[in-house]
Write an enzyme that holds these catalytic residues in place. Structure first.
Site, PDB file in Angstrom:
ATOM      1  N   HIS A   1      14.930   5.523  -0.324  1.00 24.22           N
ATOM      2  CA  HIS A   1      14.246   6.702   0.578  1.00 24.22           C
ATOM      3  C   HIS A   1      12.407   7.309  -0.422  1.00 24.22           C
ATOM      4  CE1 HIS A   1      17.763   7.718   3.166  1.00 24.22           C
ATOM      5  NE2 HIS A   1      16.655   7.865   3.464  1.00 24.22           N
TER       6      HIS A   1
ATOM      7  N   GLU B   1      -6.891  -3.601  -5.124  1.00 24.69           N
ATOM      8  CA  GLU B   1      -6.659  -3.143  -7.030  1.00 24.69           C
ATOM      9  C   GLU B   1      -5.472  -3.157  -7.726  1.00 24.69           C
ATOM     10  OE1 GLU B   1      -7.176   0.126  -7.655  1.00 24.69           O
ATOM     11  OE2 GLU B   1      -7.743   1.585  -5.486  1.00 24.69           O
TER      12      GLU B   1
ATOM     13  N   ASN C   1      13.704   5.507   7.324  1.00 22.66           N
ATOM     14  CA  ASN C   1      13.628   4.444   8.521  1.00 22.66           C
ATOM     15  C   ASN C   1      12.148   3.706   8.301  1.00 22.66           C
ATOM     16  OD1 ASN C   1      15.251   5.597   9.244  1.00 22.66           O
ATOM     17  ND2 ASN C   1      14.794   7.338  10.773  1.00 22.66           N
TER      18      ASN C   1
ATOM     19  N   ASP D   1      17.817   3.193  21.713  1.00 26.31           N
ATOM     20  CA  ASP D   1      16.281   3.228  21.925  1.00 26.31           C
ATOM     21  C   ASP D   1      15.664   2.355  21.378  1.00 26.31           C
ATOM     22  OD1 ASP D   1      17.047   4.919  20.478  1.00 26.31           O
ATOM     23  OD2 ASP D   1      16.271   6.586  21.037  1.00 26.31           O
TER      24      ASP D   1
ATOM     25  N   LYS E   1       1.231  -1.219   0.242  1.00 20.94           N
ATOM     26  CA  LYS E   1      -0.143  -0.191   0.273  1.00 20.94           C
ATOM     27  C   LYS E   1       1.420   0.920   0.499  1.00 20.94           C
ATOM     28  CE  LYS E   1      -4.367   1.599  -0.106  1.00 20.94           C
ATOM     29  NZ  LYS E   1      -5.333   1.227   1.435  1.00 20.94           N
ATOM     30  N   HIS E   2       0.658   2.190  -1.164  1.00 14.45           N
ATOM     31  CA  HIS E   2       1.405   3.025  -1.336  1.00 14.45           C
ATOM     32  C   HIS E   2       3.267   2.488  -1.463  1.00 14.45           C
ATOM     33  CE1 HIS E   2      -1.671   5.834  -1.321  1.00 14.45           C
ATOM     34  NE2 HIS E   2      -1.942   5.622   0.170  1.00 14.45           N
TER      35      HIS E   2
END
Length: 530
Positions: free
Chosen positions: A530, A334, A424, A484, A281-282
């Site tokens: 990206h 789709e 990311n 983290d 999706k996208h």
């Protein structure tokens, strides 16, 4: 005769692809046009019983040097370049016995097809056309007087004009044909130069040309206010550009972009090992899974994010069968893209008239070399396609705890998917299926948390008491700059993590993994997307 009309009295025809040739020649002859031709084209016209003047009789020189020299002659180029109402040009034509050529029909030696067929270097060189592009450029420059046709699809257009205008062509049409002719020679030269660049092992030549052929003019682009078109390049790679659409409405710009992303993702999974399904999706995966069958893989992939899968693209690494097709059409989808499809599956999909079904004949090789391009203001960025495959990487265990065999298999799976998630990227995988995906965030820790939230939501949708991420493995497309992000994966329930490594704080991250009881593996390869 209006000033922009030019009567066609003589046509030079020299075509490698002879599709439609005889019908064209017969129509031109019927319109009173003298035919001039070369080599095999001349023979084909003559064999059809039509009068034709061989170019060697026009020039007074035989074809020579294995056909390399035949049209490079003043009587050809003078006939194409002479401006008809220029007294000096008319005088030169008269003095040197040059007759005007009003229509040029040329298609070029099949260089792109020769390269695509994997022919030897010398064969490729011999299929570099010289005389053809020279004549095309000459005729296109002189479009005020000469019509040039480089595509058999335009034969009917030119014949229609000749019929409608008492044997003449219009300036507007000649301009359009000239523009197309220059684009064709540009794309042809781009294919040649890029082939040479590859043969020489160069990556950054001083000049780089990109050429393609129009596949489709689209209703609009990414948004309705943007125009768009789809072009095919000479690259012979199975995928959306080469697929056969068996049914459904026309693909949109976003459909094509997302379908390409889906098929490239699922191609990471060897069909000989297991059936695999990717739901996109996208341009981001919202579920990827392997299974003993396509329907099993599809249901596992769908469970990762059933909400996002609505209106998505489904890609399969094996032939679509009826059982999988029946499951896929249960929700709005789709596009389905697969190497092939069974007749029963095609019939099931046909019940959804707007659902597009594409078959490609094969999977793209994820290891294959290729180019990836992105435009920027005033230029474009070009890079090698990311063809790094985790199965080829030397994985390094960096923690005290060694991963189990199942964890290691899931880590490889997760890293294959992370390669196709916008950066990311954090991907959680359990038992050969994604269970949470965090994509495209500015902070890697946010991607970890989003992936964990997705896994929790998927568990709720399935009526399960705890997050799907419990007992999973996590993959990161790039190193953790701080501990983290890793700790967020541990909090989500991951027991092992695969990542490239290479951070200044790797020791800190490894220590945190050890303290959390995680197994962690470094790949040495980053997968930014990206």
């Amino acid at each position: 005769m209006a000033s922009d009309l030019r009567r066609v009295t003589r046509a030079l025809i020299s075509v490698s692809d002879k599709t439609g040739l005889i019908d064209l020649a017969r129509a031109l002859h019927g319109a009173g046009v003298e035919l001039v031709s070369t080599g095999g084209t001349s023979k084909a016209i003559a064999d059809a019983g039509l009068p034709v003047l061989d170019v060697s009789d026009l020039t007074g020189f035989p074809e020579m040097m294995d056909g390399r020299v035949k049209t490079l002659h003043p009587k050809v180029h003078g006939g194409l370049l002479a401006i008809r109402e220029n007294p000096e040009h008319e005088a030169a034509m008269l003095a040197h016995g040059i007759q005007p050529i009003d229509l040029l029909v040329v298609n070029l030696y099949p260089f792109e097809a020769t390269v695509a067929a994997g022919k030897a270097y010398d064969d490729c060189v011999e299929n570099i056309d010289i005389g053809g592009p020279a004549m095309i450029r000459a005729a296109a420059k002189n479009h005020g007087d000469v019509a040039v046709v480089v595509d058999a699809d335009d034969y009917a257009l030119v014949l229609g004009e000749i019929a409608a205008n008492n044997g003449a062509t219009t300036l507007a049409t000649r301009k359009r044909l000239a523009a197309k002719a220059y684009a064709r020679t540009a794309a042809y030269d781009a294919a040649i130069s890029n082939w040479f660049t590859k043969e020489l092992g160069e990556t950054s030549p001083t000049y780089r040309a990109i050429g393609g052929k129009l596949a489709e003019t689209m209703r609009y682009g990414e948004n309705p206010h943007q125009w768009a078109a789809f072009y095919r390049t000479p690259e012979n790679r199975p995928g959306v550009a080469t697929a056969r659409q068996l049914q459904g409405k026309t693909l949109s710009y976003n459909n094509i972009n997302d379908t390409d992303a889906a098929f490239e993702c699922v191609a990471e999974f060897d069909p000989a090992r297991a059936a695999a399904v990717a739901i996109i999706k996208h341009a981001n995966p919202c579920g990827v899974a392997e299974g003993g069958s396509l329907v099993e893989a599809y249901r596992k992939a769908l469970a990762c994010d059933p909400v996002s899968a609505f209106g998505g693209i489904v890609a399969l690494n094996r032939r679509l069968d009826a059982e999988a097709a029946r499951a896929i059409v249960e929700i709005f989808t789709e596009v389905i893209i697969a190497p092939e499809a069974d007749e029963d599956a095609i019939a099931l999909v046909a019940a959804k008239k707007n659902l597009r079904l594409l078959v490609t004949g094969g999977l793209p090789d994820p290891r294959a070399e290729g180019l990836a391009m992105r435009t920027v203001a005033g230029g474009f960025l070009l890079q090698a396609r990311d063809n790094a495959v985790v199965d080829d990487m030397a994985l390094k265990v960096v923690t005290k705890r060694q991963p189990t065999a199942q964890e290691l298999a899931d880590m490889r799976f997760a890293f294959r998917v992370a390669k196709h998630v916008k950066s990311n990227a954090i991907v959680y995988v359990k038992d050969g299926a994604t269970v949470g995906i965090g994509a495209g965030q500015m902070s890697r820790v946010d991607s970890s948390r989003i992936a964990a939230w997705k896994a929790a939501e998927a568990a709720k949708a399935a009526g399960l008491p705890e997050s799907l991420a419990k007992g999973s493995v996590g993959a990161s497309d790039a190193f953790f700059p701080f501990a983290d992000g890793l700790l967020a994966a541990a909090e989500a329930g991951a027991t092992a993590v695969i990542q490239p490594g290479g951070s200044m704080r790797d020791d800190e991250v490894i220590k945190a993994a050890d303290e959390a009881g995680l197994a962690m593996v470094f790949t040495g390869h980053r997968h930014f997307r990206h």
